[in-house]
Design a protein around this motif. Structure first.
Motif, short mmCIF file in Angstrom:
data_model
loop_
_atom_site.label_atom_id
_atom_site.label_comp_id
_atom_site.label_asym_id
_atom_site.label_seq_id
_atom_site.Cartn_x
_atom_site.Cartn_y
_atom_site.Cartn_z
N LEU A 101 -33.54 39.01 34.84
CA LEU A 101 -33.82 37.79 34.09
C LEU A 101 -32.61 37.42 33.22
O LEU A 101 -32.14 38.25 32.45
CB LEU A 101 -35.05 37.96 33.21
CG LEU A 101 -36.28 38.66 33.83
CD1 LEU A 101 -37.45 38.63 32.86
CD2 LEU A 101 -36.66 38.03 35.15
N HIS A 102 -32.14 36.18 33.37
CA HIS A 102 -30.91 35.76 32.69
C HIS A 102 -31.11 34.47 31.91
O HIS A 102 -31.82 33.57 32.36
CB HIS A 102 -29.79 35.55 33.72
CG HIS A 102 -29.41 36.78 34.46
ND1 HIS A 102 -28.36 37.59 34.09
CD2 HIS A 102 -29.97 37.37 35.55
CE1 HIS A 102 -28.28 38.62 34.93
NE2 HIS A 102 -29.25 38.51 35.82
N GLY A 103 -30.48 34.40 30.75
CA GLY A 103 -30.54 33.18 29.95
C GLY A 103 -30.24 33.47 28.50
O GLY A 103 -30.11 34.63 28.09
N TRP A 104 -30.13 32.39 27.72
CA TRP A 104 -29.84 32.56 26.30
C TRP A 104 -30.98 33.23 25.56
O TRP A 104 -32.12 33.24 26.02
CB TRP A 104 -29.56 31.19 25.66
CG TRP A 104 -28.33 30.50 26.15
CD1 TRP A 104 -28.26 29.30 26.78
CD2 TRP A 104 -26.97 30.95 26.04
NE1 TRP A 104 -26.96 28.97 27.08
CE2 TRP A 104 -26.14 29.97 26.63
CE3 TRP A 104 -26.37 32.09 25.50
CZ2 TRP A 104 -24.76 30.08 26.69
CZ3 TRP A 104 -24.98 32.21 25.56
CH2 TRP A 104 -24.20 31.22 26.15
N THR A 105 -30.68 33.75 24.39
CA THR A 105 -31.69 34.32 23.50
C THR A 105 -32.76 33.28 23.18
O THR A 105 -32.46 32.11 22.95
CB THR A 105 -31.02 34.78 22.19
OG1 THR A 105 -30.09 35.81 22.48
CG2 THR A 105 -32.06 35.30 21.20
N LEU A 207 -32.98 42.51 31.66
CA LEU A 207 -32.88 41.33 30.80
C LEU A 207 -31.45 41.19 30.31
O LEU A 207 -30.85 42.17 29.85
CB LEU A 207 -33.81 41.47 29.58
CG LEU A 207 -35.26 41.92 29.85
CD1 LEU A 207 -36.02 42.02 28.54
CD2 LEU A 207 -35.96 40.96 30.79
N SER A 208 -30.91 39.98 30.40
CA SER A 208 -29.50 39.81 30.06
C SER A 208 -29.18 38.39 29.63
O SER A 208 -29.76 37.42 30.13
CB SER A 208 -28.64 40.18 31.29
OG SER A 208 -27.27 39.98 31.03
N ASN A 209 -28.21 38.27 28.72
CA ASN A 209 -27.66 36.96 28.36
C ASN A 209 -26.53 36.58 29.31
O ASN A 209 -26.10 35.42 29.32
CB ASN A 209 -27.12 36.98 26.93
CG ASN A 209 -28.22 37.06 25.89
OD1 ASN A 209 -29.40 36.92 26.21
ND2 ASN A 209 -27.84 37.31 24.64
N ALA A 210 -26.03 37.55 30.08
CA ALA A 210 -24.93 37.27 31.01
C ALA A 210 -25.36 36.21 32.02
O ALA A 210 -26.47 36.24 32.53
CB ALA A 210 -24.52 38.55 31.73
N GLY A 211 -24.47 35.27 32.28
CA GLY A 211 -24.77 34.20 33.22
C GLY A 211 -25.40 32.98 32.56
O GLY A 211 -25.62 31.96 33.21
N ALA A 212 -25.68 33.08 31.25
CA ALA A 212 -26.33 31.96 30.56
C ALA A 212 -25.45 30.71 30.58
O ALA A 212 -25.96 29.59 30.67
CB ALA A 212 -26.65 32.35 29.12
N GLU A 213 -24.13 30.91 30.50
CA GLU A 213 -23.23 29.74 30.53
C GLU A 213 -23.35 28.99 31.85
O GLU A 213 -23.37 27.75 31.86
CB GLU A 213 -21.78 30.19 30.33
CG GLU A 213 -21.50 30.81 28.98
CD GLU A 213 -21.69 32.31 28.98
OE1 GLU A 213 -22.29 32.83 29.96
OE2 GLU A 213 -21.29 32.96 28.00
N ARG A 214 -23.44 29.74 32.93
CA ARG A 214 -23.55 29.11 34.25
C ARG A 214 -24.87 28.35 34.37
O ARG A 214 -24.93 27.25 34.91
CB ARG A 214 -23.45 30.18 35.35
CG ARG A 214 -23.57 29.64 36.77
CD ARG A 214 -22.54 28.58 37.05
NE ARG A 214 -22.76 27.93 38.34
CZ ARG A 214 -22.43 26.67 38.58
NH1 ARG A 214 -21.88 25.92 37.63
NH2 ARG A 214 -22.64 26.15 39.77
N ILE A 215 -25.94 28.93 33.87
CA ILE A 215 -27.25 28.27 33.90
C ILE A 215 -27.20 26.98 33.09
O ILE A 215 -27.71 25.93 33.51
CB ILE A 215 -28.33 29.21 33.34
CG1 ILE A 215 -28.46 30.46 34.22
CG2 ILE A 215 -29.68 28.50 33.24
CD1 ILE A 215 -29.32 31.55 33.62
N THR A 216 -26.55 27.04 31.92
CA THR A 216 -26.43 25.86 31.07
C THR A 216 -25.62 24.76 31.75
O THR A 216 -25.96 23.58 31.65
CB THR A 216 -25.77 26.23 29.73
OG1 THR A 216 -26.61 27.17 29.05
CG2 THR A 216 -25.58 25.00 28.85
N ASP A 217 -24.56 25.14 32.44
CA ASP A 217 -23.74 24.15 33.16
C ASP A 217 -24.58 23.36 34.15
O ASP A 217 -24.46 22.13 34.25
CB ASP A 217 -22.59 24.84 33.89
CG ASP A 217 -21.51 25.36 32.94
OD1 ASP A 217 -21.49 24.92 31.77
OD2 ASP A 217 -20.72 26.22 33.37
N VAL A 218 -25.43 24.07 34.89
CA VAL A 218 -26.28 23.40 35.88
C VAL A 218 -27.27 22.47 35.18
O VAL A 218 -27.43 21.31 35.57
CB VAL A 218 -27.04 24.44 36.74
CG1 VAL A 218 -28.06 23.75 37.65
CG2 VAL A 218 -26.06 25.26 37.57
#
Length: 335
Positions: A101-105, A207-218
């Motif tokens: 699971l990936h995304g911001w806090t 659980l991770s914040n990694a990849g959150a930037e990529r998700i936000t870009d989309v």
């Protein structure tokens, strides 16, 4: 009581299996001692939680929980519902269910892992068969990575031996030392047995914040083009997300064999939350505390939150994480 004292004695005399991770729970230890003497396991399981107890997972109940408690995450809802309900209903899975699971806090990752645990075990995160690892707490020192690998393997092996349907949750994967998580690769692969133990019914959640930037870009691209966030498909995010995490040197998945060998079943993106989603979180929290929903307080709390990008202010930079403390402040203010 003699049996209980004997079990406690064994626990106290035995060296700790994992110094940085909690030892195998007392409930599991007592179960191992007591079941050898009790002829009626159903009677024993009446007094304590047992792995063998069948708790049927209701797809409808899980969906209702996700719909009522998780906001702005249409992708995560669909993946979690189908993956978990399908896995639990399969009597002979080929491998453990592995979700990342990936995304911001504050977007709902921990909340979803809690919901999953509660729908499989009555005790939820407090169950003897649900195990939480926090990278900065349990694996703090890079110099001890070899020791951590051995301990982690022993911990998982011991708990799956006690209960095949064990759940393992790894939080803060973005802060885990690179290479450590590869120690559990044999347990996630397509093996019937590993040293005589089957791991095929276990569940692993990262659980991770990694990849959150990529998700936000989309999500931002869709917003800027005038599209609804609900139009975002898993295929728009998942592949790019897995590549981003694999190549992120600050992630515990950096060049991980778990990704390279396609052992993670789903990379689940959690989209950044918008203003309307914060209001939903606030209303749910109000109701859970027994308050009437006060739209004025809802708006005041939501407007206190900060948003990004700086110019457009579309997404909450803390999600729903601080909503609850903000709500405390406003109710205290009104008292």
């Amino acid at each position: 009581m003699k049996l209980v004292r004997a079990a406690l004695g064994l626990l106290l005399l035995a060296p700790p299996l994992v110094q940085t991770v909690e030892p195998i729970s007392l409930g599991l230890a007592l179960a191992g001692v007591l079941t050898g003497y009790i002829s009626y396991p159903r009677l024993y399981c009446f007094f304590t939680e047992c792995c063998g107890q069948k708790r049927s997972l209701s797809r409808e109940a899980l969906q209702k929980d996700l719909d009522n408690k998780l906001f702005g995450q249409h992708l995560a809802k669909k993946v979690i519902l189908n993956a978990v309900s399908g896995f639990i209903s399969n009597p002979k899975p080929k491998k453990p269910l592995t979700l990342s699971l990936h995304g911001w806090t504050g977007t709902g990752k921990n909340f979803v892992s809690k919901i999953i645990a509660e729908h499989i075990y009555e005790g939820g995160l407090n169950s003897d068969y649900v195990h939480l690892f926090v990278a900065t707490l349990h694996f703090p020192h890079a110099s001890n990575i070899t020791q951590y690998k051995d301990q982690l393997q022993q911990w998982i092996r011991g708990n799956v031996s006690a209960c095949a349907r064990s759940i393992f949750i790894f939080d803060e994967m973005d802060k885990m030392h690179a290479g450590l998580i590869d120690a559990i690769k044999p347990f996630l692969d397509y093996y019937d047995l590993v040293d005589g133990i089957s791991y095929q019914k276990a569940i692993f959640i990262f659980l991770s914040n990694a990849g959150a930037e990529r998700i936000t870009d989309v999500a931002l691209d869709f917003w800027r083009s005038g599209k609804q966030r609900e139009e975002i498909k898993l295929r728009d995010v998942e592949q790019a997300l897995s590549v981003s995490v694999f190549n992120n040197k600050n992630s515990g998945f950096w060049h991980s064999s778990l990704i390279d060998r396609n052992l993670i079943d789903y990379f689940v993106p959690f989209l950044p939350l918008e203003y309307k989603h914060l209001k939903m979180c606030i209303k749910v929290e109000m109701k859970s505390r027994g308050y009437e929903v006060d739209e004025d307080i809802v708006n005041r709390v939501a407007e206190e939150m900060t948003f990004f990008p700086k110019e457009e202010r579309v997404f909450s930079d803390k999600g729903c994480k601080t909503v609850y403390t903000k709500l405390d402040y406003y109710y205290d203010e009104d008292d």
